[in-house]
Design a protein around this motif. Structure first.
Motif, PDB file in Angstrom:
ATOM      1  N   TRP A   9      -2.771   0.163  16.328  1.00  0.00           N
ATOM      2  CA  TRP A   9      -4.187   0.449  16.150  1.00  0.00           C
ATOM      3  C   TRP A   9      -4.901   0.471  17.497  1.00  0.00           C
ATOM      4  CZ3 TRP A   9      -7.344  -3.197  12.374  1.00  0.00           C
ATOM      5  CH2 TRP A   9      -8.703  -2.829  12.383  1.00  0.00           C
TER       6      TRP A   9
ATOM      7  N   HIS B 123      -2.702   3.543  19.770  1.00  0.00           N
ATOM      8  CA  HIS B 123      -3.508   4.529  19.040  1.00  0.00           C
ATOM      9  C   HIS B 123      -2.589   5.445  18.239  1.00  0.00           C
ATOM     10  CE1 HIS B 123      -6.842   3.998  22.299  1.00  0.00           C
ATOM     11  NE2 HIS B 123      -6.484   2.875  21.700  1.00  0.00           N
TER      12      HIS B 123
ATOM     13  N   VAL C 112      -7.018   5.112  10.697  1.00  0.00           N
ATOM     14  CA  VAL C 112      -6.672   3.710  10.499  1.00  0.00           C
ATOM     15  C   VAL C 112      -7.701   3.080   9.565  1.00  0.00           C
ATOM     16  CG1 VAL C 112      -7.907   2.923  12.561  1.00  0.00           C
ATOM     17  CG2 VAL C 112      -6.110   1.501  11.587  1.00  0.00           C
TER      18      VAL C 112
ATOM     19  N   SER D 266      -9.811   0.570   9.180  1.00  0.00           N
ATOM     20  CA  SER D 266     -10.362  -0.401  10.111  1.00  0.00           C
ATOM     21  C   SER D 266     -11.165  -1.437   9.352  1.00  0.00           C
ATOM     22  CB  SER D 266     -11.240   0.350  11.114  1.00  0.00           C
ATOM     23  OG  SER D 266     -12.136  -0.531  11.722  1.00  0.00           O
TER      24      SER D 266
END
Ligand code: ATP
Ligand code: ATP
Ligand code: MG
Ligand code: MG
Lengths: 523, 345, 287, 281, 323
Positions: free
Chosen positions: A62, A66, A71, A73
């Protein structure tokens, strides 16, 4: 560039890999991404879930590599995150796109960069608020992330044993420092607090996670403290003046002392900032970077000089750096023969905070004694008890073994607690949120129209009702409503509307193949 | 203990034991009756597999799971062991009746010292100290010709004969009134065998225990036992005073056995009884020996003979027991048996 | 080979235990094969009531025989679909464990000397690996799939079987009947597999039952710790789902079926082992 | 054919944990001490001696179950240790042994059919029908008839004598050239004993097997053996043709041995020195 | 014998060295980065670089390895990436807690398992035996956390006989020393997890013992022991069980491995601050020093345990000779 070229030909949108949380342990996060994926598939997108163990290697993928298209989040709330910079600028500023930095989606927008830089120089809250609002509007349009919801946490308290007179409605509920100070034991015995998180360390130079700092805040004072409403409140500082954008002068509170009786002086303040900076205390490194120097003006006054204008300095730096007793730390490396102060055990702990650490039994309990002579006037002694699972915290509360639960109760069992005698439920809206963060370095996701359409293909209400049990709320921007001062409530919430989403796509030149798969616009 | 004068030491009546097998129950012992008086030595002889060990184990009350006592009484000093409670049976074991097992080579627990295994038997029944039990153990080993210091050895360090001697020593440890010996000296050389039997007799004179000796060695029976019982296929076929039985058998099987003995001084080959024992899961309806008997009548194949007294102190289980004097000379001739050997079965 | 298998079934098909175990195993096997086909619902689909509301934690009813989960999933369908991974992971791990463990134990115990030293130190190394953490590491290294999970679990489970078997072989090897086999010119392999191996079958079977149970449960706990393959619904993961939702004792219909299923499966293996005991331990045979 | 030279076997006292305890020196058991003899084809050598005198150990050395401390054995002039190292299978096809202890020498897992047939299998015979046939034949030879009622039995279901016969059957099924028979008939009753003894003798004669016949039973020695060796405390104290040794024993131990033979004649009376019963009171 | 001990010891050292090396590289191969697991607004490349420097992660791998080996020699396990506390300090208390719970309960499980297994074999086929063995199998196939939760629900919440978790009543022992381990309060807290774990772990020793016992029961020496008129108990435990114990004894060292690794669940359920939990956390946080040290500690324990077990086997079976 090859793929870019190919995409230009109206090729199908590549498969989207959604980096998400492991199903069993973070069930509702995983389910949320499942719901989102289902919605997106309705647009003709191919979405696969990529759950990874948390924290490692999920966080690596994450934040460092990357290595995701999207993602899931989840940025939990913490008082410091009320500082608006993090949710608006730091995360989206193109300067922060390096691996390991906070702009994980490599989002780049000149507008955001410009507004972001502008608000950093504005110490005046009202002025800054305007810019922050504008930033939120830009983000709502750009959609570098689709904000799904913020959660409402429910905490429980045994009213037969404890009370919180003058409860402050904060994003942290009873866990907020302001409420902890007010936690009053009816019997005079220490208030027994149950939670599932253990302390990692009591050395502020070594600590790296927010949870550790929350406990450290009880034993160390800072110059300012974040108020219940998110604005800074004077703490060890008596008053504070921003002389110019790079100079802050702090006048110290007088007559306060460390737990070993020695007075807190300007010397200690200067020492703390210099020391943390010199020894590369990891957690503070970023906040101290723009600090050029600390000077003692007189025994009551300290002057901070910055390298450039940095409005978050008040909350992020002054509000977080603990004031250490110089007489303990100054020669700790030499005296104990350790390589760096990070290795110092820091026991017994000397601090000036509202509580004194009596003892810490790892993985079990933290005993804190209130300091009657502290200006914050803590109400009771605290005993923080660590449990192996959330369910046991709840069971202990019902049984009367603990007085307050710092562990949010899961929505499905809230009713059970509500029926319990002597149990009072406390709800707190988190200032963190869940969102779908796009990696805009991916050619398809660099397309703003696609991101906008995707925002309309998320079944928000279903997620809130089904997965989050109703205990959640929506926000159109990353700064959630509980952060009322900074939140821009005028921005409309994107609705779950597949037709609208498709219309956006069509307008942007997207098309659908015979199999229903979404294709990139042909130029 | 119980008054033993009114009862024979051991009296077995109508005993039947069967083993469960996949092909149905095998009648290993049928209608067996036997008596041993106090101080008496009884020899038990019989073909391999005729049920001698089974009988002894039945007396000890230690039988494999698939064995069942179907009928009969085993009275020790007048008390029936079959019906008795476990506690009594246990108290009789070793203190009342001890046994030298046939599998002497395997009968010692490999992980315990030989001496401990003997001392353990003593301490299970006598209230003596450990040291005392050990002293006695060493004395017993000395008696059977094993150096006392080897009591500390483990069984695998013993030769076959030494293990057998250890078991004999163990059997005598508690001066039991009755000792059952299942081929006690098969692994021993004649010198030691002789010594052991001499000691046994000497001890017997002093202690007056009885001995039930199972062996294939007729000579041992002749030397040591006043009475002998001959077994065939789970049944007693003949009993009586040893010398009488050997000199003048009253059962064709015994006659055959006698023929099988090597004749001292003669280079004549002994005559073996042709054929093999019957299938015990499906015993013949008549006499169990009929198929191998040169004198069998049609009656013998249908009607089982009963154990009848043929002379004072002598019993035989044969329809033709009365005619035996006439048959005996025939039995001494090899061709009598050879005819049977050649006959189709 | 087929005759051996046939003999096995014939032998086990006696007494109450063998048939019970075999029948249960048969049913489980059938479920593993047919499960997904006969499942009334998609095991991960959410179900809604007539009013369109999520059918959350519905207790058993005609529509949902075993009720639904927190997210409205049909427990029965999950059970049916979950049989395959449970059986696959459990069965393969048990198989691998026994194959590796028994062979290493046999070889080390029989040959002794350097071979034994080497194999046993190798076993020591594996013994030193903590069970769950090691599996987690392997899974992190190689990616998560049922195959790697089976391999990882086998890697840490064979060791106990190996040691137990070796201990038994050490004493068996001294038995006179081994000497007897040796002088017939039997190769070492023949002695190991034809003379010694039948004598350690009972222990091997205990290992099978044990490995099976552990594998099924471990598969679930790994999922729980976030290292499993989340797309797989298995009996273990159903229980853990309920646990993670804090519904352990609030939704019995959700927890009890998978729990019972695992228990019954393990017991079935044990039953067969128990029946097989009579085959391999002739002394136990009666009638 | 068989030539044994100076065969010696010493057992070191077991080096268990206990050997670390003080006061436990290294003891050596001298089981066999410089034994030499030769056996021709078709000849039976009787080995008689006190229990524990090293007879079984000698036998085990000859068939390669133990490694000698020193000394050697040759079969037809080739060193047997070398032959065994070269080709175990071939060596054991020639050299077999009947074990003294029929209770331990049979694998409890196997049936009689397995037990007797395995040697063929191990020697590489793959034809199951042929094996089954041979098994039946040798079972008949050792008197286990009808074979069907024994084939499926496990050792624990057999009587001592039956086990012993299974052991014999297993040893002779390979038709060895050299056979060590360690107390082969100790548990057999007289009637079958003579059958077996005759069988062994016949095998030796007909097939030219060299046989070492270990026994205590001097009665059968005359019927089987051509020559006799008397063993005492690991050494051979006397050898010679059977009649000669029996009639005129040279060694005092041999004399004691012969004097101790019990008589099966109920009328014979033996006069022996009394034996002291020690230790018991 | 002395030679055997020496050789065995040398092998132990080699094994441990191999383990240590394996551990080191295994952990470095893992995906993820210790510096990335720090989630905070302070997340920032320069801070991570500082962290890497601080932990020496910026040096070449081989250099790190050599340093690791050298430190191992002086029992220096380094500092936790997560908390920066000395690994040794973090582990020792946890290990003690784990051992205090798991060792006695494993020991009890083995003892009880061996005894019950022996009796089960003795009484093979009886209803009691079937029930007993079935219960043990069932207990073992139920997920441990479920058993634990049920036990807590029943004994702690409903009946209020035992505390809900922890090693002592929170707040009762302000002094940080060993005295709390001697208190009745500690035992009170120990009781329930001890019981649950014992019952759960019972199955393996029980089944193993039962199975090896069954092959012993038919032996001739058991028959003789019975003939000697020994009590059934004496025959069972003095003779049969004695002989069947060997395979079980060899699994003893595995207790240690299980003890620590298998304890994750029981520690979570009973809020017992043990090593298992710490280890899983350390792995998932890429906290190599802690995970490595914990792994190595377990390795040392088990390798040493197998050594003891091997010697023990020699005591149990005199036929085993150390050559
Ligand atoms: N456990 C068993 N199961 C089935 N049959 C058995 C069992 N034990 C013995 N038998 C059979 O019972 C018969 C009698 O056996 P037993 O051991 O009593 O004979 P024996 O007279 O002692 O013979 P030997 O002199 O050879 O020792 C034999 O045919 C034997 O095969
Ligand atoms: N493995 C061993 N370890 C130590 N000593 C042994 C071993 N095997 C045999 N012995 C010893 O060697 C000696 C000779 O034993 P062996 O078995 O050869 O005697 P044997 O002549 O066959 O006696 P028996 O007639 O009693 O069978 C005995 O003293 C015995 O204790
Ligand atoms: Mg017998
Ligand atoms: Mg011998």
């Amino acid at each position: 560039t090859d793929t870019t070229a190919a995409l230009a030909q109206g090729q199908p949108v590549p498969e989207i890999k959604l980096l998400t949380w492991p199903a069993a342990k973070y069930q509702h996060y995983f389910e949320t991404s499942n719901y989102v994926a289902e919605g997106w598939r309705k647009l003709g997108l191919k979405v696969t879930l990529d759950p990874q163990p948390f924290p490692s290697p999920m966080l690596s993928k994450w934040f460092k590599e990357h290595d995701f298209d999207v993602v899931m989040s989840v940025l939990s709330g913490s008082p410091q995150r009320s500082e608006p910079d993090f949710f608006t600028n730091a995360q989206f500023n193109s300067r922060n796109s390096a691996p390991g930095d906070s702009n994980v989606g490599s989002f780049a927008s000149a507008k955001v960069d410009e507004l972001g830089a502008r608000q950093l120089a504005l110490y005046d809250a009202q002025e800054r608020r305007k810019v922050i609002h504008e930033l939120q509007r830009v983000l709502a349009d750009e959609q570098p992330e689709a904000v799904i919801a913020y959660v409402v946490n429910t905490f429980a308290m045994n009213t037969a044993k404890v009370d919180i007179p003058g409860y402050e409605d904060t994003s942290d509920g009873p866990r907020s420092l302001w409420n902890m100070l007010r936690l009053t034991s009816k019997s005079g015995a220490p208030v027994r607090i149950g939670r599932t998180i253990d302390q990692g360390t009591f050395n502020p130079l070594a600590a790296t996670i927010v949870e550790d700092f929350n406990t450290l805040s009880l034993v160390y004072d800072k110059l300012v403290e974040l108020g219940p409403d998110g604005s800074p409140r004077m703490w060890l500082a008596q008053s504070l003046a921003v002389v110019d954008p790079t100079t802050v002068v702090v006048k110290l509170r007088q007559g306060h002392s460390f737990s070993d009786g020695k007075p807190v002086t300007a010397d200690d303040v200067k020492f703390s900032f210099d020391y943390l900076k010199r020894w590369n205390a990891v957690y503070f490194k970023k906040y101290l970077e723009k600090l050029a120097s600390v000077e003692i003006v007189d025994p009551e006054t300290v002057r901070f000089t910055l390298t450039e204008a940095y409005a978050p300095f008040i909350i992020n730096t002054l509000g977080q750096v603990p004031i250490l007793p110089k007489h303990v730390w100054a020669d700790v490396v030499e005296k104990t023969g350790i390589a760096k102060p990070q290795d110092f055990r820091n026991m017994p702990l000397v601090g000036s905070g509202p509580y004194v650490l009596r003892y810490w039994r790892e993985g079990q309990e933290i005993s804190l004694q209130r300091r009657a002579d502290h200006f914050a006037k803590p109400a009771s002694d605290l005993l923080i008890i660590v449990f192996g699972s959330a369910e046991l915290v709840g069971a202990s509360l019902k049984k009367g073994d603990i007085d307050v639960s710092f562990q949010p109760i899961v929505p499905t069992v809230v009713k059970e607690f509500a029926a319990e005698k002597n149990v009072k439920l406390i709800q707190a809206r988190s200032n963190g949120h869940m969102s779908m963060r796009y990696n805009t370095a991916r050619p398809a996701l660099a397309n703003r129209a696609l991101r906008q359409a995707m925002a309309h293909a998320i079944p928000y209400e279903a997620i809130i009702d089904d997965v989050l049990g109703g205990d959640a709320g929506r926000s159109a921007t990353p700064i959630v409503p509980v952060n009322a001062f900074w939140h821009d409530s005028s921005i409309p919430l994107p609705a779950y509307d597949i037709d609208k989403a498709k219309a956006i796509l069509k307008a942007a030149g997207f098309s659908w193949g015979p199999d229903g798969a979404l294709r990139m616009p042909a130029k | 203990m119980l008054p033993s004068d009114t009862h024979p030491l051991l009296s077995i009546t109508g005993l039947a034991v069967s083993y469960g097998t996949p092909r149905g129950p095998a009648s290993a012992i049928a209608d067996l009756s036997l008596e041993i008086g106090k101080g008496e030595n009884l020899g038990l002889i019989g073909e391999s597999g005729c049920g001698k060990s089974t009988l002894l184990k039945a007396v000890m009350g230690v039988m494999p799971d698939n064995a069942r006592i179907a009928a009969g009484r085993i009275a020790f000093q007048g008390r029936d062991l079959v019906a008795a409670d476990a506690g009594f049976r246990r108290s009789v074991r070793w203190a009342g009746i001890s046994m030298v097992t046939q599998s002497a080579l395997n009968a010692l627990n490999p992980v315990l010292r030989v001496g401990d295994q003997i001392a353990e038997a003593i301490r299970a029944h006598r209230d003596v100290s450990r040291a005392e039990a050990w002293r006695r153990t060493e004395a017993l080993l000395t008696m059977v010709g094993v150096a006392p210091e080897r009591a500390r050895d483990y069984p695998h360090q013993f030769s076959g004969g030494m293990r057998q001697r250890a078991i004999i020593a163990m059997a005598l440890a508690l001066d039991p009134p009755l000792v059952l010996a299942d081929e006690p000296t098969t692994a021993l050389d004649v010198v030691v065998q002789d010594q052991i039997f001499q000691s046994l007799r000497a001890l017997q004179q002093r202690l007056g225990f009885s001995l039930l000796l199972v062996t294939h060695d007729l000579a041992l029976v002749i030397e040591n036992c006043e009475r002998v019982a001959v077994m065939y296929a789970g049944m007693i076929v003949e009993t009586g005073p040893t010398r009488d039985v050997i000199r003048r058998p009253t059962h064709p099987y015994t006659l055959g056995l006698k023929n099988a003995l090597p004749r001292l001084g003669s280079r004549d080959e002994p005559i073996a009884i042709p054929g093999g024992p019957p299938d015990l899961t499906d015993p013949p309806p008549g006499c169990r020996f009929a198929a191998r008997c040169p004198f069998a009548l049609p009656l013998c194949r249908t009607e089982p003979p009963a154990l009848t007294t043929v002379a004072p102190g002598r019993q035989a289980r044969c329809h033709r027991a009365a005619e035996i004097d006439a048959l005996a000379p025939l039995a001494a001739l090899p061709q009598t048996w050879d005819a049977l050997r050649d006959a189709p079965r | 080979m087929p005759t051996i298998i046939l003999d096995f079934f014939r032998a086990v098909w006696r007494g109450p235990f063998g048939p019970t175990g075999l029948v249960i195993l048969g049913i489980c096997l059938a479920l593993a094969i047919l499960g997904p086909a006969i499942a009334p619902y998609d095991p991960v689909a959410r179900n809604y009531d007539a009013a369109g509301k999520l059918l959350r934690l519905a207790s058993p009813s005609w529509q949902h025989w075993l009720g639904t989960t927190l997210l409205g999933r049909d427990v029965l369908s999950q059970m049916l679909v979950g049989a395959r991974p449970a059986l696959l992971v459990g069965g393969l791990t048990a198989l691998g464990t026994v194959l590796i463990g028994v062979n290493i134990g046999l070889i080390a115990g029989y040959f002794g000397g350097r071979i034994d030293s080497f194999l046993m130190r190798l076993t020591d190394m594996f013994l030193g690996l903590p069970f769950l953490p090691f599996i987690i590491i392997v899974l992190s290294l190689t990616g998560r799939s049922l195959t790697t999970m089976v391999i990882a679990m086998t890697l840490v489970m064979w060791r106990s079987t190996a040691r137990v078997v070796r201990a038994q072989v050490l004493s068996l090897r001294e038995m006179p009947f081994i000497a007897a086999a040796r002088i017939t010119g039997a190769s070492d392999l023949a002695i190991i597999y034809r003379e010694i191996a039948p004598n350690i079958m009972p222990i091997a079977l205990v290992s099978v039952a044990f490995a099976l149970a552990w594998a099924i449960i471990t598969e679930a706990s790994i999922g729980f710790l976030g290292f499993g393959d989340p797309s797989v619904v298995s009996w273990g993961s159903i229980v853990y789902d309920a646990y993670a939702s804090q519904m352990m004792y609030r939704a019995p219909w959700w927890v009890i079926p998978p729990g019972i299923a695992i228990m019954v499966l393990v017991s079935a293996v044990y039953f067969v082992g128990r029946a097989y005991e009579q085959v391999i331990n002739p002394r136990l045979r009666t009638g | 054919m068989i030539d044994v030279r100076d065969l010696t076997k010493h057992y070191a006292a077991a080096a268990g944990l206990r050997s670390l305890l003080p006061g436990r020196g290294r003891e050596v058991t001298r089981a066999v001490e410089g034994v030499s003899f030769a056996i021709g084809a078709g000849e039976v050598l009787g080995l008689v001696g006190e229990s524990g005198s090293g007879k079984s150990t000698t036998g085990r050395l000859l068939v390669g179950l133990e490694t000698p401390t020193s000394g050697s054995m040759r079969i037809d002039g080739t060193d047997s240790a070398a032959a065994r190292a070269r080709d175990k299978k071939a060596f054991h096809r020639q050299v077999q042994m009947i074990f003294q202890d029929p209770y331990g020498a049979l694998n409890p897992q196997h049936t009689v059919e397995d037990l007797v047939g395995r040697p063929l299998l191990y020697q590489g015979v793959r034809d199951r029908a042929a094996i089954a046939k041979s098994v039946r034949a040798v079972l008949a030879e050792v008197g286990l008839t009808p074979a069907e009622s024994y084939l499926g039995k496990h050792p624990h279901q057999l009587s001592g004598g039956q086990r012993q016969r299974v052991c014999i059957a297993r040893a002779i099924i390979l038709e060895p050239r050299f056979l060590v028979a360690d107390e082969p008939v100790s548990m057999l009753d007289v009637s079958i004993k003579w059958d077996i003894v005759r069988l062994l003798k016949r095998l030796a004669r007909q097939r030219g097997i060299a046989m070492l016949y270990i026994t205590h039973d001097l009665a059968t020695v005359g019927a089987v053996c051509d020559r006799l060796a008397i063993m005492y405390r690991g050494r051979i104290v006397e050898t010679g043709p059977v009649e000669q040794v029996m009639a005129a024993p040279a060694d005092p131990y041999t004399r004691t041995l012969i004097a101790a033979i019990p008589s099966a004649d109920p009328d014979a009376v033996r006069v022996r020195p009394p034996v002291l019963v020690q230790g018991l009171g | 014998m002395a030679g055997y001990l020496l050789r065995r010891f040398w092998h132990m050292v080699l094994t441990l060295f191999a383990m240590a090396t394996l551990m080191f590289f295994l952990f470095r191969l893992l995906p993820g980065d210790p510096t990335a697991t720090v989630i905070s607004p302070s997340l920032y490349p320069k801070a991570q670089e500082a962290m890497r420097q601080q932990f020496g992660l910026d040096r070449p791998l081989f250099e790190q390895y050599l340093l690791y080996l050298r430190n191992l020699l002086v029992l220096d396990f380094g500092f936790s990436f997560q908390t920066n506390r000395p690994v040794f300090e973090m582990i020792q208390g946890r290990l003690l807690n784990t051992l205090l719970l798991i060792l006695p309960s494993m020991f009890a499980a083995y003892l009880l398992g061996a005894v019950i297994g022996a009796i089960a074999a003795w009484k093979r086929g009886s209803a009691g035996e079937v029930g007993l063995v079935f219960t043990a199998t069932a207990l073992q196939s139920a997920p441990l956390f479920w058993l634990g939760m049920l036990a807590i629900l029943l004994f702690s919440i409903k009946l209020d006989l035992f505390p809900i978790g922890h090693i002592v009543t929170p707040g009762l022992f302000p002094e940080q020393d060993w005295r709390m381990y001697l208190s009745a309060d500690f035992l009170h807290h120990l009781a329930l997890p001890f019981l649950v774990n014992t019952l759960y772990q019972l199955c393996f020793p029980l089944l193993l013992m039962r199975s090896t016992m069954l092959s012993t029961i038919g032996e001739d020496y058991i028959e003789l022991a019975r003939m000697k008129g020994l009590s059934e108990r004496r025959v069972l435990f003095g003779h049969a069980a004695r002989n069947a114990l060997l395979p079980l004894a060899t699994t003893l060292p595995m207790i240690l491995g299980w003890a620590v690794a298998g304890s994750v669940v029981i520690e979570t359920v009973f809020s017992w601050p043990g090593l298992g939990l710490l280890m899983v956390e350390a792995i998932s946080r890429a906290d190599y020093p802690v995970a490595q040290a914990a792994f190595l500690l377990i390795a040392v324990l088990t390798v040493f345990g197998t050594f003891i077990a091997d010697l023990l086997c020699g005591l149990l079976d005199p036929r085993i000779v150390y050559a």
